[in-house]
Write a protein that holds these residues in place. Structure first.
Motif, PDB file in Angstrom:
ATOM      1  N   ILE A 337      50.097  63.564  65.443  1.00  0.00           N
ATOM      2  CA  ILE A 337      50.281  62.236  64.867  1.00  0.00           C
ATOM      3  C   ILE A 337      48.944  61.742  64.314  1.00  0.00           C
ATOM      4  CG2 ILE A 337      50.898  59.842  65.365  1.00  0.00           C
ATOM      5  CD1 ILE A 337      52.666  60.898  67.625  1.00  0.00           C
ATOM      6  N   GLY A 338      48.972  61.316  63.058  1.00  0.00           N
ATOM      7  CA  GLY A 338      47.750  60.832  62.430  1.00  0.00           C
ATOM      8  C   GLY A 338      46.944  61.905  61.731  1.00  0.00           C
ATOM      9  N   SER A 339      47.383  63.159  61.827  1.00  0.00           N
ATOM     10  CA  SER A 339      46.654  64.214  61.120  1.00  0.00           C
ATOM     11  C   SER A 339      46.908  64.088  59.614  1.00  0.00           C
ATOM     12  CB  SER A 339      47.097  65.597  61.611  1.00  0.00           C
ATOM     13  OG  SER A 339      48.481  65.800  61.392  1.00  0.00           O
ATOM     14  N   HIS A 340      46.072  64.718  58.804  1.00  0.00           N
ATOM     15  CA  HIS A 340      46.140  64.658  57.345  1.00  0.00           C
ATOM     16  C   HIS A 340      45.788  63.270  56.805  1.00  0.00           C
ATOM     17  CE1 HIS A 340      48.928  67.894  58.585  1.00  0.00           C
ATOM     18  NE2 HIS A 340      48.522  68.511  57.488  1.00  0.00           N
ATOM     19  N   HIS A 341      45.159  62.430  57.635  1.00  0.00           N
ATOM     20  CA  HIS A 341      44.823  61.087  57.163  1.00  0.00           C
ATOM     21  C   HIS A 341      43.826  60.474  58.145  1.00  0.00           C
ATOM     22  CE1 HIS A 341      45.293  57.059  55.548  1.00  0.00           C
ATOM     23  NE2 HIS A 341      46.186  57.480  54.660  1.00  0.00           N
ATOM     24  N   SER A 342      42.591  60.254  57.711  1.00  0.00           N
ATOM     25  CA  SER A 342      41.561  59.756  58.619  1.00  0.00           C
ATOM     26  C   SER A 342      41.893  58.376  59.168  1.00  0.00           C
ATOM     27  CB  SER A 342      40.199  59.709  57.910  1.00  0.00           C
ATOM     28  OG  SER A 342      39.748  61.009  57.620  1.00  0.00           O
ATOM     29  N   ALA A 384      28.894  59.604  44.232  1.00  0.00           N
ATOM     30  CA  ALA A 384      30.007  60.539  44.031  1.00  0.00           C
ATOM     31  C   ALA A 384      30.484  61.114  45.364  1.00  0.00           C
ATOM     32  CB  ALA A 384      29.586  61.666  43.089  1.00  0.00           C
ATOM     33  N   ILE A 385      29.554  61.368  46.279  1.00  0.00           N
ATOM     34  CA  ILE A 385      29.923  61.903  47.594  1.00  0.00           C
ATOM     35  C   ILE A 385      30.683  60.861  48.403  1.00  0.00           C
ATOM     36  CG2 ILE A 385      28.976  62.645  49.819  1.00  0.00           C
ATOM     37  CD1 ILE A 385      26.791  64.111  48.157  1.00  0.00           C
ATOM     38  N   VAL A 386      30.239  59.596  48.360  1.00  0.00           N
ATOM     39  CA  VAL A 386      30.978  58.539  49.049  1.00  0.00           C
ATOM     40  C   VAL A 386      32.390  58.421  48.478  1.00  0.00           C
ATOM     41  CG1 VAL A 386      31.120  56.050  49.429  1.00  0.00           C
ATOM     42  CG2 VAL A 386      28.956  57.222  49.761  1.00  0.00           C
ATOM     43  N   ALA A 387      32.504  58.511  47.149  1.00  0.00           N
ATOM     44  CA  ALA A 387      33.821  58.458  46.516  1.00  0.00           C
ATOM     45  C   ALA A 387      34.684  59.637  46.969  1.00  0.00           C
ATOM     46  CB  ALA A 387      33.669  58.459  44.992  1.00  0.00           C
ATOM     47  N   LEU A 388      34.066  60.815  47.070  1.00  0.00           N
ATOM     48  CA  LEU A 388      34.792  62.006  47.523  1.00  0.00           C
ATOM     49  C   LEU A 388      35.282  61.842  48.958  1.00  0.00           C
ATOM     50  CD1 LEU A 388      35.610  65.002  47.055  1.00  0.00           C
ATOM     51  CD2 LEU A 388      33.354  65.632  47.900  1.00  0.00           C
ATOM     52  N   LEU A 389      34.404  61.370  49.833  1.00  0.00           N
ATOM     53  CA  LEU A 389      34.798  61.163  51.233  1.00  0.00           C
ATOM     54  C   LEU A 389      35.897  60.108  51.337  1.00  0.00           C
ATOM     55  CD1 LEU A 389      31.324  61.205  53.056  1.00  0.00           C
ATOM     56  CD2 LEU A 389      33.000  63.049  52.873  1.00  0.00           C
ATOM     57  N   THR A 390      35.790  59.060  50.532  1.00  0.00           N
ATOM     58  CA  THR A 390      36.810  58.018  50.554  1.00  0.00           C
ATOM     59  C   THR A 390      38.156  58.582  50.128  1.00  0.00           C
ATOM     60  OG1 THR A 390      35.152  56.326  50.053  1.00  0.00           O
ATOM     61  CG2 THR A 390      37.463  55.761  49.651  1.00  0.00           C
ATOM     62  N   MET A 391      38.177  59.348  49.052  1.00  0.00           N
ATOM     63  CA  MET A 391      39.430  59.929  48.569  1.00  0.00           C
ATOM     64  C   MET A 391      40.041  60.860  49.612  1.00  0.00           C
ATOM     65  SD  MET A 391      40.190  62.213  45.155  1.00  0.00           S
ATOM     66  CE  MET A 391      39.563  63.723  45.885  1.00  0.00           C
ATOM     67  N   TYR A 392      39.211  61.717  50.196  1.00  0.00           N
ATOM     68  CA  TYR A 392      39.736  62.692  51.161  1.00  0.00           C
ATOM     69  C   TYR A 392      40.061  62.061  52.512  1.00  0.00           C
ATOM     70  CZ  TYR A 392      39.841  67.013  48.614  1.00  0.00           C
ATOM     71  OH  TYR A 392      40.205  68.017  47.742  1.00  0.00           O
ATOM     72  N   SER A 393      39.558  60.859  52.757  1.00  0.00           N
ATOM     73  CA  SER A 393      39.933  60.188  54.007  1.00  0.00           C
ATOM     74  C   SER A 393      41.422  59.855  54.024  1.00  0.00           C
ATOM     75  CB  SER A 393      39.102  58.914  54.190  1.00  0.00           C
ATOM     76  OG  SER A 393      39.469  57.918  53.244  1.00  0.00           O
ATOM     77  N   PHE A 394      42.070  59.858  52.850  1.00  0.00           N
ATOM     78  CA  PHE A 394      43.506  59.597  52.770  1.00  0.00           C
ATOM     79  C   PHE A 394      44.324  60.885  52.750  1.00  0.00           C
ATOM     80  CE2 PHE A 394      41.476  55.841  51.010  1.00  0.00           C
ATOM     81  CZ  PHE A 394      42.165  54.820  51.647  1.00  0.00           C
ATOM     82  N   GLY A 395      43.664  62.028  52.837  1.00  0.00           N
ATOM     83  CA  GLY A 395      44.400  63.290  52.830  1.00  0.00           C
ATOM     84  C   GLY A 395      43.953  64.284  53.877  1.00  0.00           C
ATOM     85  N   GLU A 396      42.826  64.015  54.534  1.00  0.00           N
ATOM     86  CA  GLU A 396      42.303  64.892  55.576  1.00  0.00           C
ATOM     87  C   GLU A 396      41.709  64.060  56.696  1.00  0.00           C
ATOM     88  OE1 GLU A 396      42.461  68.106  55.869  1.00  0.00           O
ATOM     89  OE2 GLU A 396      43.012  68.822  53.871  1.00  0.00           O
ATOM     90  N   ASN A 397      41.469  64.696  57.823  1.00  0.00           N
ATOM     91  CA  ASN A 397      40.689  64.060  58.890  1.00  0.00           C
ATOM     92  C   ASN A 397      39.233  64.442  58.669  1.00  0.00           C
ATOM     93  OD1 ASN A 397      43.531  64.822  60.468  1.00  0.00           O
ATOM     94  ND2 ASN A 397      42.722  62.810  60.912  1.00  0.00           N
TER      95      ASN A 397
END
Length: 434
Positions: A337-342, A384-397
């Protein structure tokens, strides 16, 4: 042999450079998941050591103090441990479970802070990271024929699972040497390279792409970009393709944004968007539906996992979370539960306080680096790295993959520290010794 600017010049640079170069060898022996935390601790201990001996060093060789943004990452990630422990007490979990969870925190959230801290303080040049990543990408290109041929000639998907799994204590996917996977239903091969799953490979490909674009040597840049694109495209990650289109151009756009010609070129685009706004939004909605239906089962499972996480967080553990992850029902294929989304993961495990502990440093970093990105290349890569981490926080942990994308965290630390350096120069003047 002539020493060049791209040779490591101190122990920290040698550690970073050698580890990136050895990526594929570490993947082969299943050592990536172990080496990442070891490297993060080693670099952090180097900083502490130099702080300890600072009184004996000349003033010009002393390390600077971390600025507010870097300190905020350290404090916020440290608070996550406190929140985690309170969550364990609230649900009367055992001391053994608390110890295991604390180790998981150290290998995830705290590791993120340690790499940002080390990147901010240690004299690790960005160019060393860019060149090492381009070399690693070159090795990726050399290995591509093996990965492409593997499903065609009938090689097994997984060559082996390293016995180092006993040391790591996590899932076997972090220690498996996987050549390819077959998409359920279609049977189409998909590659994850040295990542534990294909979408994670797409994320690493984006990190490689951003870094390769900063490389000054055209030959090495070509190797880096080619290797990064190969990883992104062969991972078949939808999120990575979106990131390639939205985040990949960010450093270039920020570099040009202060030029008047850019604003004149942007004006007709903005006017066109306003005129055809309804049609554009409808096209975007249709594209979004196609995007979700490309892997309908995956989209359904992710949405259900998020819904379960939200419902149970709000009803059972609002402030401090449940303290541990739990497997979901058969409906979500027993995924956690909660995986795939930080954010869902933080809400379920650490509650609203845990979510805040990540959101605050990310927002502060984005604001500081947005200003820096307008005038500096290090600010542009940092944003760009902050933007990348933000985007992936909605698809990965994010915490589960820190052992892989740590070069990006080092660069983020350098960018955040450079914001403070510029402020100091503005106050003291360029000729004042610090």
């Amino acid at each position: 042999m002539v020493q060049t600017d791209y040779n490591p010049q101190n122990s920290a640079e040698r550690l970073v450079y050698s580890t990136i170069i050895a990526t594929w060898l570490l993947w082969l022996v299943g050592g990536l998941y172990i080496v990442g935390p070891i490297l993060g601790c080693a670099l952090a201990f180097q900083v502490i050591y130099f702080y300890f001996i600072a009184p004996a060093l000349p003033e010009n060789k002393r390390l600077a103090a971390p600025n507010f943004s870097v300190q905020l990452w350290l404090v916020s990630m440290g608070l996550m441990l406190v929140i985690l422990i309170v969550g364990h007490f609230n649900f009367s979990l055992s001391i053994v479970t608390m110890a295991k969870s604390s180790i998981g925190w150290a290998k995830g959230w705290m590791l993120i802070a340690l790499f940002i801290f080390a990147g901010a303080i240690l004299p690790i040049r960005s160019e060393i990271i860019y060149r090492a990543i381009c070399r690693s990408a070159k090795y990726t290109i050399f290995l591509l024929p093996i990965f492409v041929a593997a499903p065609l000639i009938g090689l097994p998907e997984t060559l082996w699972v390293s016995p180092l799994k006993i040391v790591g204590g996590s899932g076997s996917e972090y220690f498996a040497t996987v050549l390819y996977t077959l998409e359920p239903g279609s049977g189409i091969p998909r590659w994850q390279f040295f990542a534990p799953w294909s979408p994670a490979a797409g994320m690493i490909g984006l990190v490689y792409f951003l870094c390769a674009l900063q490389e000054k040597d055209r030959t090495w840049k070509s190797w880096g970009v080619a290797g990064a694109l190969a990883i992104i495209l062969m991972s078949q990650s939808r999120l990575a393709l979106v990131g390639l289109l939205l985040i990949g151009p960010l450093p270039f756009l920020f570099k040009q944004i202060t030029m008047p010609a850019i604003w004149f070129l942007a004006l007709p685009i903005v006017l066109t968007f306003g005129w055809f706004a309804i049609d554009i939004l409808e096209a975007f909605s249709a594209a979004q539906s196609e995007f979700s239906s490309a892997r309908a089962d995956s989209t359904r499972v992710r949405a259900t996992l998020g819904r379960i996480a939200l419902e149970r967080w709000e009803a059972e553990a609002y402030w401090f979370g449940h303290g541990i992850v739990e497997r979901g029902p058969h409906l979500v294929e027993y995924m956690f539960i909660g995986s795939h989304h930080s954010w869902y993961g933080l809400l379920f495990v650490k509650g609203i306080l845990g979510l805040t502990a990540l959101a605050v440093p990310m927002i502060v970093s984005a604001i500081n680096l947005f200003r820096k990105a307008l005038v500096s290349s290090v600010g542009r890569i940092g944003f760009a790295i902050v933007a990348l981490l933000t985007m992936y926080s909605f698809g990965e942990n994010l915490e589960s993959l820190a052992y892989l994308y740590w070069p990006a965290l080092l660069l983020l630390g350098k960018a955040l520290q450079s914001c403070a350096d510029e402020s100091d120069k503005a106050i003291t003047g360029p000729n004042v010794s610090r």
